[in-house]
Write a protein that holds these residues in place. Structure first.
Motif, PDB file in Angstrom:
ATOM      1  N   VAL A   5      -1.100   1.985   7.387  1.00  0.00           N
ATOM      2  CA  VAL A   5       0.167   1.768   7.814  1.00  0.00           C
ATOM      3  C   VAL A   5      -0.157   1.152   8.770  1.00  0.00           C
ATOM      4  N   MET A   6      -0.848   2.150   9.827  1.00  0.00           N
ATOM      5  CA  MET A   6      -1.316   1.383  11.121  1.00  0.00           C
ATOM      6  C   MET A   6      -1.931  -0.150  11.394  1.00  0.00           C
ATOM      7  N   ALA A   7      -2.421  -0.330  10.665  1.00  0.00           N
ATOM      8  CA  ALA A   7      -3.489  -1.466  10.500  1.00  0.00           C
ATOM      9  C   ALA A   7      -3.072  -2.499   9.946  1.00  0.00           C
ATOM     10  N   PHE A   8      -1.043  -1.671   9.044  1.00  0.00           N
ATOM     11  CA  PHE A   8      -0.228  -2.703   8.501  1.00  0.00           C
ATOM     12  C   PHE A   8       0.381  -3.596   9.828  1.00  0.00           C
ATOM     13  N   LEU A   9       0.768  -2.691  10.361  1.00  0.00           N
ATOM     14  CA  LEU A   9       1.608  -2.718  11.493  1.00  0.00           C
ATOM     15  C   LEU A   9       0.951  -4.119  12.855  1.00  0.00           C
ATOM     16  N   GLU A  10      -0.335  -3.772  13.027  1.00  0.00           N
ATOM     17  CA  GLU A  10      -0.528  -4.469  13.835  1.00  0.00           C
ATOM     18  C   GLU A  10      -2.066  -5.268  13.529  1.00  0.00           C
ATOM     19  N   LYS A  11      -1.749  -6.063  11.921  1.00  0.00           N
ATOM     20  CA  LYS A  11      -1.854  -6.905  11.498  1.00  0.00           C
ATOM     21  C   LYS A  11      -3.641  -6.557  11.809  1.00  0.00           C
ATOM     22  N   ARG A  12      -4.398  -5.827  11.418  1.00  0.00           N
ATOM     23  CA  ARG A  12      -5.686  -6.442  11.276  1.00  0.00           C
ATOM     24  C   ARG A  12      -6.013  -4.973   9.579  1.00  0.00           C
ATOM     25  N   ALA A  13      -7.741  -4.938   9.780  1.00  0.00           N
ATOM     26  CA  ALA A  13      -8.193  -4.684   9.213  1.00  0.00           C
ATOM     27  C   ALA A  13      -8.316  -3.624   8.887  1.00  0.00           C
ATOM     28  N   PRO A  14      -7.743  -2.717   7.963  1.00  0.00           N
ATOM     29  CA  PRO A  14      -8.060  -1.409   7.770  1.00  0.00           C
ATOM     30  C   PRO A  14      -9.629  -0.727   8.242  1.00  0.00           C
ATOM     31  N   LYS A  15      -9.459   0.422   8.839  1.00  0.00           N
ATOM     32  CA  LYS A  15     -10.604   0.661   9.273  1.00  0.00           C
ATOM     33  C   LYS A  15     -10.821   1.988   8.447  1.00  0.00           C
ATOM     34  N   PHE A  16     -10.955   2.515   6.991  1.00  0.00           N
ATOM     35  CA  PHE A  16     -10.979   3.997   6.031  1.00  0.00           C
ATOM     36  C   PHE A  16     -11.852   4.641   6.099  1.00  0.00           C
ATOM     37  N   GLU A  17     -11.492   5.428   6.306  1.00  0.00           N
ATOM     38  CA  GLU A  17     -12.420   6.598   6.412  1.00  0.00           C
ATOM     39  C   GLU A  17     -13.093   7.699   4.983  1.00  0.00           C
ATOM     40  N   GLY A  18     -12.002   7.402   4.364  1.00  0.00           N
ATOM     41  CA  GLY A  18     -13.018   8.375   2.361  1.00  0.00           C
ATOM     42  C   GLY A  18     -11.675   9.404   2.974  1.00  0.00           C
ATOM     43  N   ARG A  19     -10.873   9.739   3.841  1.00  0.00           N
ATOM     44  CA  ARG A  19      -9.849  11.416   3.945  1.00  0.00           C
ATOM     45  C   ARG A  19      -8.894  11.021   4.398  1.00  0.00           C
TER      46      ARG A  19
END
Length: 258
Positions: free
Chosen positions: A244-258
């Motif tokens: 959600v934060m990546a969407f709002l900040e218009k950047r690629a998400p950095k998922f941790e798998g958790r």
């Protein structure tokens, strides 16, 4: 465990299991099945995606009939129950996505091993063959479960009865596999797909796997109840907050798998 018939390489969340009996077109014997089951379970513990492919020109041509002959009379029921089922259950029950990167012929139990994966990507020159009736047997290793669900009863029946090759393009068109890829692009393509999953929201993938497989036996009411419960779990994850934060900040998400 020291592997002799397969290789297992793990790099930055991506586990790659390579069937490594190229001189036998990666045909399956007792040792290979035991090593595969162990490798899948280990990958499920330490990686975020597992890819399975074959060394040489074949993916897997099924049971090593020479291995059976050397052992004398074989109890096929016991072989399936004690040797094949652990591999199949490890693949279908893994909490991480499993990709079958079918680099060449996938025949008999080798075809059904590939179809047990969550996603099947095949090189255009590869094919799938339910060869069992040619020697008086039935499709096994889960084939009678996966084929009718993936390609429909009519196509599955024909594939089993006539034991004819299904090209990668045909398999893709009928929904048996996810995609067929030109040979020259195959290696880089499936590796990019695997890397995409290795960097994705692993808890979401685990839930998707469980939901899709459960849907085959659930009523609609049971399924939407399971969806709600599992969506609630995903909604409490760090990956959801990051997405959600990546969407709002218009950047690629950095998922941790958790």
């Amino acid at each position: 465990m020291d592997y002799e018939t397969i290789r297992l390489d793990i790099d930055n969340g991506l586990a790659l299991m390579t069937l490594n009996r190229p001189e036998k077109m990666n045909a399956l014997n007792t040792q290979m099945r035991a090593e595969m089951a162990h490798a899948v379970r280990h990958a499920d513990e330490v990686a975020r995606v597992l890819a399975i492919t074959g060394e040489g020109r074949a993916f897997c041509t099924g049971q090593d009939l020479g291995d059976r002959a050397s052992a004398g009379e074989v109890d096929l029921e016991r072989t399936l129950r004690d040797e094949y089922e652990p591999v199949l259950r490890a693949i279908t029950g893994a909490g991480i996505p499993v990709i079958a990167a079918v680099n060449g012929p996938a025949a008999g139990a080798g075809a059904n091993l590939a179809l047990a994966a969550d996603v099947v990507i095949a090189s255009q020159s590869a094919y799938f063959l339910q060869a069992f009736s040619r020697i008086g047997l039935i499709p096994d290793a889960g084939g009678t479960y996966t084929m009718p669900r993936a390609m429909g009863l009519a196509k599955a029946m024909g594939a089993a009865l006539f034991a004819e090759k299904i090209s990668a393009d045909e398999a893709s068109a009928m929904g048996l596999i996810w995609e067929s890829v030109p040979d020259d692009d195959f290696d880089s393509h499936w590796r990019a797909r695997a890397r995409q999953l290795a960097e994705g929201p692993t808890l979401s993938y685990k839930s998707i796997k469980r939901l899709m497989r459960a849907s085959l036996g659930n009523s609609f009411d049971d399924q939407i109840a399971l969806e709600a419960r599992m969506q609630g779990q995903c909604g409490r994850s760090r990956d959801f907050r990051e997405g959600v934060m990546a969407f709002l900040e218009k950047r690629a998400p950095k998922f941790e798998g958790r």
